[in-house]
Design an enzyme around this catalytic site. Structure first.
Site, short mmCIF file in Angstrom:
data_model
loop_
_atom_site.label_atom_id
_atom_site.label_comp_id
_atom_site.label_asym_id
_atom_site.label_seq_id
_atom_site.Cartn_x
_atom_site.Cartn_y
_atom_site.Cartn_z
N GLN A 130 52.87 71.57 34.08
CA GLN A 130 53.52 70.25 33.95
C GLN A 130 54.89 70.25 34.63
OE1 GLN A 130 51.93 71.82 31.53
NE2 GLN A 130 51.04 70.46 30.00
N ARG A 137 44.59 65.50 19.53
CA ARG A 137 45.60 66.54 19.75
C ARG A 137 46.45 66.63 18.48
NH1 ARG A 137 48.61 66.99 25.28
NH2 ARG A 137 48.54 69.17 24.65
N ASP A 171 57.49 67.99 20.60
CA ASP A 171 56.25 67.39 20.10
C ASP A 171 56.30 67.12 18.61
OD1 ASP A 171 55.42 68.86 22.71
OD2 ASP A 171 53.92 67.33 22.28
N ARG A 215 49.56 62.44 28.50
CA ARG A 215 50.08 63.57 27.73
C ARG A 215 51.57 63.35 27.52
NH1 ARG A 215 53.48 64.71 30.98
NH2 ARG A 215 54.23 66.26 29.53
N GLY A 216 52.16 64.25 26.71
CA GLY A 216 53.57 64.04 26.33
C GLY A 216 53.58 63.28 25.02
N ALA A 217 54.36 63.77 24.05
CA ALA A 217 54.26 63.25 22.69
C ALA A 217 54.39 61.72 22.57
CB ALA A 217 55.28 63.96 21.80
N LYS A 271 56.21 72.60 24.26
CA LYS A 271 55.28 73.33 25.12
C LYS A 271 55.46 74.84 25.03
CE LYS A 271 52.60 72.06 27.04
NZ LYS A 271 51.23 72.11 26.46
#
Ligand code: MRU
Length: 366
Positions: free
Chosen positions: A214, A109, A255, A66-68, A266
């Protein structure tokens, strides 16, 4: 679809992990993608070894990775895994199958534009090949290049960002924009790491970041590993700390950043930005240029991912909300650019008006 590894392999990946200064979310090894399963952190270090693009798609959807920026890199390798298994030698048929693979990965996503950005690069690289084996080699090299470049971008933006921090700073951050999210040293956490090396960080206040924690699970852990002082707070305490003059600045990741500087990050970031502005605290966004989407004029065009209700009604397998209630679970919100003091990128720092500064940073280097 996701499966665990032999103990010998886990031991090897753990040993390799200890060799690097930051905990990396991904590695490409023997034509497989090894993914650190971030759902288990910090309690357990587990890996998924993906040899199929559908495994990568699941790993992105389920937020093992995860994480852009990390999603973009994982998507690129995912497309390579899919392409390597395509049997045809017909170039056009191969490109059609690659397009289907890319479409599946794209659907995982929707908010982080880095995924689209990386997959477009893979498709462009594929177009350059004259035959199927040549294309397979070209896109494998392109995925590795994206990986290297995204890591290098975090190093550069971290240095630009550290220049903005005055000494003895207490910094607030939201979610995880660290090594785990980027394949480098991090965006928001990269800036904090660089400033810490210069002796400028007093403490980092980390929002827990509901619903998936997170901040509590990943950011606090990354900072603790590095010996940077951390205070973990519940999301709703952010205003308290900002209003009492206990925070010098806020730094978050992103993102997707629209052409006017509106920034999706987020869920909860917008509230923190609003509270920072209300209390005169600078609010910085740190992101590589792969996160900037100049095709969108403003943030209201950014697609916002809606996730499962179970993430809100409970934690893990423990349900605490009454059954049958209606739930909304947007994973991101959009911070209007008027709240953003500066956007720190790997090509320099953009200041308002962002329509001008972002486009200059991106197109100036085209
Ligand atoms: O849902 P996540 O954990 O993928 O969301 C991550 C974030 O919102 C990060 O702040 C963002 O991707 C920047 S990562 C450098």
């Amino acid at each position: 679809m996701l499966y665990t590894l032999s103990l010998r392999k886990v031991a090897k990946y753990r040993a390799d992990m200890n060799q690097t200064t930051t905990t990396q979310p991904l590695r490409w090894e023997d034509s497989k993608l090894v993914i650190l399963d971030q759902r288990r952190l910090p309690g357990a270090i587990e890996f998924i070894e993906a040899s199929d693009y559908l495994q990568v798609a699941d790993a992105i959807k389920e937020m093992c990775v995860r994480g852009a920026p990390a999603i973009g890199v994982a998507g690129a390798y995912g497309a390579v895994l899919g392409a390597l298994k395509v049997q045809t030698q017909d170039r056009e048929a191969f490109l059609r199958q690659l397009r289907n693979i890319v479409d599946t990965l794209l659907r995982t996503r929707p908010t982080a534009v880095n995924l689209r950005w990386a997959l477009e690069r893979i498709e462009l690289a594929a177009e350059r090949g004259s035959d199927v084996s040549g294309i397979k080699a070209l896109i494998t090299e392109e995925a590795k290049k994206i990986h290297r470049e995204e890591a290098d971008a975090t190093d550069r933006l971290s240095e630009y960002g550290a220049d903005l921090i005055a000494g003895c700073a207490t910094i607030m951050t939201h979610c995880n924009a660290g090594a785990l999210a980027t394949c480098g040293c991090g965006t928001a956490l990269g800036v904090i790491r660089a400033a810490a090396r210069q002796g400028k960080i007093e403490r980092v206040i980390v929002d827990e970041t509901r619903p998936l924690f997170q901040g509590a699970r990943l950011t606090a852990w990354e900072l603790k590993q590095e010996g940077i002082p951390v205070t973990l707070i519940v999301d709703s305490a952010a205003g308290h700390f900002l209003s009492r003059g206990l925070v010098n600045c806020v730094i978050v990741g992103a993102d997707r950043i629209a052409a006017n500087g509106d920034t999706a990050n987020k869920i909860g970031t917008y509230s923190v930005a609003d509270l920072a502005s209300e209390n005169g605290v600078p609010f910085y966004v740190a992101a590589p240029v792969s996160t900037v989407d100049l095709s969108l004029s403003s943030g209201d065009q950014i697609p916002i991912e809606e996730r499962r209700p179970e993430e809100v009604t409970g934690i893990g397998s423990t349900r605490f909300a009454a059954t049958g209630i209606q739930v909304a679970n947007p994973a991101f919100d959009v911070t209007p650019s008027r709240y953003i003091t500066a956007i720190i990128t790997d090509r320099g720092v953009a200041r308002p008006p962002y329509q001008v500064s972002l486009s200059r940073l991106i197109k100036g280097h085209a």
